[in-house]
Design a protein around this motif. Sequence first.
Motif, PDB file in Angstrom:
ATOM      1  N   ASP A 259      -2.347   1.758  -5.059  1.00  0.00           N
ATOM      2  CA  ASP A 259      -2.112   3.202  -5.057  1.00  0.00           C
ATOM      3  C   ASP A 259      -3.471   3.877  -5.202  1.00  0.00           C
ATOM      4  N   TYR A 260      -4.025   4.333  -4.086  1.00  0.00           N
ATOM      5  CA  TYR A 260      -5.403   4.856  -4.117  1.00  0.00           C
ATOM      6  C   TYR A 260      -5.533   6.093  -4.995  1.00  0.00           C
ATOM      7  N   LYS A 261      -4.415   6.781  -5.256  1.00  0.00           N
ATOM      8  CA  LYS A 261      -4.466   7.988  -6.090  1.00  0.00           C
ATOM      9  C   LYS A 261      -4.510   7.644  -7.588  1.00  0.00           C
TER      10      LYS A 261
ATOM     11  N   SER B 156      -2.785   3.243   7.628  1.00  0.00           N
ATOM     12  CA  SER B 156      -4.095   3.431   7.016  1.00  0.00           C
ATOM     13  C   SER B 156      -4.208   2.479   5.836  1.00  0.00           C
TER      14      SER B 156
ATOM     15  N   GLY C  23       0.226   4.551   0.027  1.00  0.00           N
ATOM     16  CA  GLY C  23      -0.071   5.712   0.861  1.00  0.00           C
ATOM     17  C   GLY C  23      -0.015   7.005   0.077  1.00  0.00           C
ATOM     18  N   HIS C  24       0.524   8.052   0.711  1.00  0.00           N
ATOM     19  CA  HIS C  24       0.522   9.382   0.107  1.00  0.00           C
ATOM     20  C   HIS C  24       1.700   9.620  -0.838  1.00  0.00           C
TER      21      HIS C  24
ATOM     22  N   GLU D 291      -8.218   2.792  -5.883  1.00  0.00           N
ATOM     23  CA  GLU D 291      -9.466   2.884  -5.126  1.00  0.00           C
ATOM     24  C   GLU D 291     -10.666   2.597  -6.019  1.00  0.00           C
TER      25      GLU D 291
ATOM     26  N   TYR E   6      -6.322   3.083   3.340  1.00  0.00           N
ATOM     27  CA  TYR E   6      -6.641   3.930   2.181  1.00  0.00           C
ATOM     28  C   TYR E   6      -7.745   3.328   1.307  1.00  0.00           C
ATOM     29  N   SER E   7      -8.795   2.823   1.959  1.00  0.00           N
ATOM     30  CA  SER E   7      -9.958   2.233   1.263  1.00  0.00           C
ATOM     31  C   SER E   7      -9.613   0.965   0.482  1.00  0.00           C
ATOM     32  N   TYR E   8      -8.588   0.263   0.911  1.00  0.00           N
ATOM     33  CA  TYR E   8      -8.260  -1.039   0.320  1.00  0.00           C
ATOM     34  C   TYR E   8      -9.463  -1.960   0.514  1.00  0.00           C
TER      35      TYR E   8
ATOM     36  N   LEU F 191       0.850  -1.179   0.000  1.00  0.00           N
ATOM     37  CA  LEU F 191       0.000   0.000   0.000  1.00  0.00           C
ATOM     38  C   LEU F 191       0.889   1.232   0.000  1.00  0.00           C
TER      39      LEU F 191
END
Length: 246
Positions: free
Chosen positions: A99-101, A202, A71-72, A151, A204-206, A69
């Motif tokens: 990578d949620y982004k 976090s 993260g930012h 995401e 991150y909505s995984y 994950l």
Amino acid sequence: MWSACLFRALFFLAHSIYTVFEYIHGAVDSVINALVAVCHEVLSPTEKNKQLQRELEKVNKTPVHLTVLLGHEEPSLKDLANLVLWCLATRISFISFYDYKGTLKKKEEEFRYEVDKKKSKADHVIWHSSLHSTYKNGFIGKKIHVKVLTEEDSKNSVASLTREISLGKDREFGIESVSHSLRKQFEFPDPDLGLVCGKTFSLYSYPPWQVRVTEFFTVKSVRSITFSSFVEDLVRYSNCDQRLGK
């Protein structure tokens, strides 16, 4: 009045000291990692192989699926490619990057190129999220499955299942069937080990249904992961007693 001002001053001082300490600590870590990388590069192939074997002797159990994950932080393709190669070396069959982004998804072709130029010709990397996924029959050598997640993948899987439920008049849906359908869409087995990059933990909505029994470790940054620290995480994982809900 004076006590409030004193408290603010002490808080500001403590925060400033911590910030400076964190910056220095991060800089020292970066220098150490760079020196380790340089020292590793000057080793001959035979010496590298011996070092690899010595490290791997510490590991008595490896995960089937490792998920990372991000993260930012922005994805470092070079460091992510190293993780793929290290998983090949340690016989980990599946690795996914979340990578949620969505930045890594956009750079997936570059990421694939970075992996291909580093891996051995005898190794086979199967890209599940690429338009150019390749499979070889009768393949001899190490093999790994790679997937890039965002995401949106999490949201789309739920939306797809909802449509399936709404249209499936003759089918009854229970907890087990829903769980099975979500795993089928995910393609990979549930991750055994997750590395969360960042200062705070976090998900991150995984997709939460995939990580019910996942063992999570935090790392400061994907750039801070060396082969030795990667092996240390595998040793920690191999020492964990996963009861699988029992």
